[in-house]
Design a protein around this motif. Structure first.
Motif, short mmCIF file in Angstrom:
data_model
loop_
_atom_site.label_atom_id
_atom_site.label_comp_id
_atom_site.label_asym_id
_atom_site.label_seq_id
_atom_site.Cartn_x
_atom_site.Cartn_y
_atom_site.Cartn_z
N ILE A 166 0.84 -1.21 0.00
CA ILE A 166 0.00 0.00 0.00
C ILE A 166 0.88 1.26 0.00
CG2 ILE A 166 -1.68 1.33 1.36
CD1 ILE A 166 -2.83 -1.39 2.30
N LEU A 167 1.89 1.25 0.87
CA LEU A 167 2.79 2.41 0.93
C LEU A 167 3.53 2.60 -0.39
CD1 LEU A 167 4.25 2.01 4.54
CD2 LEU A 167 2.81 3.88 3.74
N GLN A 168 3.93 1.48 -1.00
CA GLN A 168 4.64 1.58 -2.28
C GLN A 168 3.76 2.23 -3.33
OE1 GLN A 168 5.85 -2.52 -2.68
NE2 GLN A 168 8.02 -1.93 -2.69
N GLU A 169 2.49 1.83 -3.36
CA GLU A 169 1.60 2.40 -4.38
C GLU A 169 1.30 3.87 -4.11
OE1 GLU A 169 -1.75 -0.23 -5.24
OE2 GLU A 169 -0.36 -1.92 -4.98
N ILE A 170 1.22 4.22 -2.85
CA ILE A 170 1.02 5.64 -2.54
C ILE A 170 2.25 6.43 -2.96
CG2 ILE A 170 0.79 7.31 -0.64
CD1 ILE A 170 -0.97 5.22 0.77
N GLN A 171 3.41 5.84 -2.69
CA GLN A 171 4.65 6.51 -3.06
C GLN A 171 4.74 6.69 -4.58
OE1 GLN A 171 8.32 6.53 -0.90
NE2 GLN A 171 9.23 5.19 -2.43
N GLU A 172 4.22 5.70 -5.32
CA GLU A 172 4.22 5.79 -6.78
C GLU A 172 3.40 7.00 -7.24
OE1 GLU A 172 3.01 2.28 -9.46
OE2 GLU A 172 4.66 1.64 -8.14
N GLN A 173 2.27 7.20 -6.57
CA GLN A 173 1.39 8.33 -6.90
C GLN A 173 2.07 9.67 -6.69
OE1 GLN A 173 -1.76 8.93 -8.00
NE2 GLN A 173 -1.91 6.73 -8.32
N TYR A 174 2.69 9.82 -5.52
CA TYR A 174 3.15 11.16 -5.11
C TYR A 174 4.67 11.31 -5.13
CZ TYR A 174 -1.66 11.40 -3.59
OH TYR A 174 -3.02 11.37 -3.56
#
Lengths: 568, 161
Positions: free
Chosen positions: B27-35
């Motif tokens: 989840i954190l990885q995907e959020i990091q991908e976004q921002y």
């Protein structure tokens, strides 16, 4: 007799019972194996490696995380183990601020204790944490990362038992530390001040804030009149430090000591607890008439109130508007002595660290001055008694002062989980006989279990009750209420597992001995001649005198976080 | 500067992992991908939705080098400093990039949020060492001068758009 077989510990054959790990069995067999990261109520962490034992093949096992097996043969104190343990201690001490003489935990520190036990007479490594680095942002605890040995006890207490999760490990390797999210000061985090982390901290990395110096100064001020109230739970925990039995009631001796130390008027918080019982039962009875979906939560525990404000702001309207006994008493005392020529200082002696925060809340101030000026924990009072030079056991027990010298058994049992509920039930039950009292004691409100349920008939109605201690349990009960799986009318919540007797302000006690303190309070209850709060003659006097037309203003509170003015 | 957070998108990510605490790293990885980093503002929301304390989320994000709590530039240089790249002189490349962008080991992103320079332990492309990546694209057999050239052309691109 169990049939788990036997094993050999240091040449001694012992029978394996239902011990979860080798460590428990070894301790049962009479060897105090050293540990820093083991606390029976927490999960196994296995970080400190102090409890290593040597097995029959010469291999090493960490006793805390190894189950005992039949036929095992272990040694707990070999040359090799001693060398390893010394090495570990030296490494820990190299990263530890060693200003022991000025440390708040000196004398109670496990690291200090083990350094003495293992004869650490020098540390070969350069000290990387010379100075203390205290975080004084919380009114309840002080956190010092330079005294932390990363055992993780506080982290597990905060998340597993209390479910608050204010702190966790952050960063990695040599930079690892225990801290809040984004490293913010602990006082600004979601920490609720229950102080349970301090009870399991083996060093001085988390200690209870100390206010003793300020109180000594007040005692020395000729223009000040210092009144003090002593909470129920203090009397069964303080004596142990002075050679009394765990759980033995030392109230008379405490009063005597405080008087010798210069406190002017000494009162028992149990008296105010009687007021709390009456106000709270009235509130409950009113609510029962109105038929609410959600229960009435008790409000005596400031850590629980904090937790509710932070995690369940929507439930604040369900928290009783009753002030805690400490605050009720503070209002009454303030009212009683408001015309005194001397400056009034009120001190509360509590088993609790969160009370320090409660005392500073804006809701409990009169003209910007807190009604309770200082909260001292049991531990701090022990230090003050020792500092005064009094020989505690030589004192003659004395009684508390008038005009608030009367209390009932109901007021006293407030200090143990289930006590508030039992006291309220005694008050609202229509059965006024002695056997009625006994019935209430056995409906399921007593005992140290984290969640207890009971059911009583009040008038026509079945009242469903839950008694909860430990905030992790509180969260589970609230989840069950929200999902509709459970329905209660009255829920007592105490943040510390076991209730106030096990508060973080009390001297540390292993989980299995907590029951002794509870028993202590129940036996005080047995010895009081009046059991029901409503039968306390002092309460009548107060309602017809000092509290006349003011009882709501002085005994209730509207927490600003509750959003709306509540009504009774 | 506060990043604008589209909480619907964040919720979408959480939903895709059924809000499982065990999926926190993904989840954190995907959020990091976004921002391009993990904004501090998402912590309270994540904490409520997943049921992990903010302190625990902070614990995970600070444990892994890969997660960043600092906003990163649009163009991210990752200079490999694995053993092979290191012995074939990756450090001078890193130093050159840092010097030209006035960055350091502590300050890794330019104030205009255009460039970030960081190191990575090994990209698994030791045969091409020393290597660096720019937004994921691999550039082999680097020298400080070649890196300067790359930076120069990127700067021009940034200026022109």
């Amino acid at each position: 007799m169990s049939n788990n077989g036997t094993m050999v510990i240091d040449g001694l054959t012992v029978e394996i019972g239902d011990e979860k790990n080798l460590l428990e069995l070894i301790r049962k067999a009479g060897t105090e194996l050293p540990t820093l990261c083991y606390a029976s109520e927490l999960s196994i962490h296995g970080a400190c490696r102090m409890c290593m034992v040597e097995n029959e093949r010469g291999g090493l096992d960490a006793a805390c995380s190894e189950p005992p097996r039949a036929g095992m043969e272990i040694r707990t104190n070999t040359e090799r183990l001693r060398k390893y343990r010394k090495n570990i201690l030296e490494l820990l001490l190299a990263n530890h601020c060693r200003d022991c003489t000025t440390c708040g935990n000196s004398g109670h520190c496990k690291l200090q204790d083990l350094a003495i036990r293992f004869n650490i007479d020098r540390v070969r490594f350069v000290n990387m944490a010379l100075d203390p680095k205290p975080d004084n942002s919380s009114l309840c605890i002080t956190k010092d990362e330079n005294k932390c040995i990363l055992c993780g006890n506080c982290v597990r207490m905060c998340s597993e038992i209390q479910d608050v999760g204010a702190i966790d490990f952050a960063f990695r390797g040599s930079k690892m530390k225990v801290t809040t999210a984004f490293n913010i000061p602990i006082g600004e985090s979601n920490c609720i001040g229950c102080g349970q982390c301090a009870t399991v901290c083996p060093t001085g990395a988390i200690v209870v804030r100390d206010n003793t110096e300020a109180v000594w100064r007040e005692l020395g001020d000729k223009n000040a009149e210092v009144t003090v109230q002593i909470a129920p739970a203090v009397r069964v925990a303080l004596g142990k430090e002075f050679g009394l039995k765990e759980g033995e009631n030392s109230m008379g001796l405490i009063v005597s000591a405080l008087r010798r130390m210069g406190f002017h008027k000494i009162f028992d918080t149990s008296t105010a607890a009687d007021l709390t019982v009456l106000e709270e039962s009235r509130e409950l009875q009113n609510r029962l008439k109105e038929k609410h979906d959600f229960p009435l939560f008790t409000s005596c525990c400031p850590a629980w109130v904090n937790h509710c404000e932070k995690r369940y702001p929507e439930l604040m309207a369900n928290v009783s508007t009753c002030r805690s006994p400490m605050q009720m008493f503070a209002s009454v005392i303030k009212e009683q002595y408001c015309n005194s020529s001397k400056r009034q200082v009120h001190v509360a002696i509590m088993p609790c660290t969160a009370k320090k925060f409660e005392a500073a809340r804006n809701e409990f101030k009169t003209d910007e001055r807190p009604n309770v000026n200082y909260v001292l924990t049991t531990q701090e009072v022990i230090r003050m008694i020792k500092g005064s030079g009094l020989i505690f056991s030589n004192l003659e027990p004395e009684a508390v002062d008038s005009p608030f010298g009367l209390m009932t058994g109901s007021g006293v049992i407030f200090g143990v989980t289930g006590g508030v509920t039992e006291a309220v039930l005694r008050d609202i039950s229509s059965d006024r006989s002695n056997s009625g009292l006994n019935k209430i004691a056995f409906i399921g409100v007593r005992g140290m279990t984290g969640v207890k349920e009971a059911q009583v008939t009040v008038g026509e109605r079945e009242v469903k009750i839950a008694v909860v201690s430990g905030l992790g349990n509180a969260d589970r009960v609230i989840e069950a209420l929200k999902s509709g799986c459970k329905k209660y009318d009255f829920v007592e919540i105490m943040a510390c597992p076991g209730g106030c007797v096990c508060g973080a302000g009390q001297p540390y006690i292993p989980a299995e001995l907590k029951i002794d303190r509870a028993k202590g309070l129940y036996s005080v209850d047995k010895l009081t001649s009046i059991k029901r709060s409503g039968e306390n003659p002092l309460v009548d006097l107060l309602y017809n005198g000092l509290l006349k037309n003011k009882s709501h203003q002085l005994l209730h509170v509207s927490y600003t976080s509750a959003g709306k003015e509540s009504h009774i | 500067m506060d990043t604008y957070i589209d909480y619907q998108k964040v919720d979408g990510i959480i939903e895709a992992h059924h809000g499982q605490p065990s999926a926190i790293i993904a989840i954190l990885q995907e959020i990091q991908e976004q921002y391009r980093y993990i904004p501090r503002q998402v912590f309270p929301h994540l904490s409520r939705r997943i049921g992990l304390s903010e302190a625990s989320l902070y614990s995970v994000t600070t444990f892994y080098e890969n997660f960043s709590l600092e906003q990163k530039g649009k163009i991210v240089f990752k200079v490999c400093d694995g053993t092979a790249c290191h012995v074939r002189k990756s450090l001078p490349i890193l130093e050159r990039l840092r010097k030209e962008l006035s960055l350091s080991e502590e300050k890794i992103t330019t104030d205009d949020l255009e460039f970030t320079v960081e190191t990575v332990a090994c990209l698994g492309a030791c045969g091409l060492s020393p290597v660096l990546t720019i937004n994921g694209k691999v550039y082999p057999a680097m020298t400080p001068d070649k890196a300067s050239e790359l930076l120069k052309s990127l700067k021009e691109e940034v200026r022109s758009c």
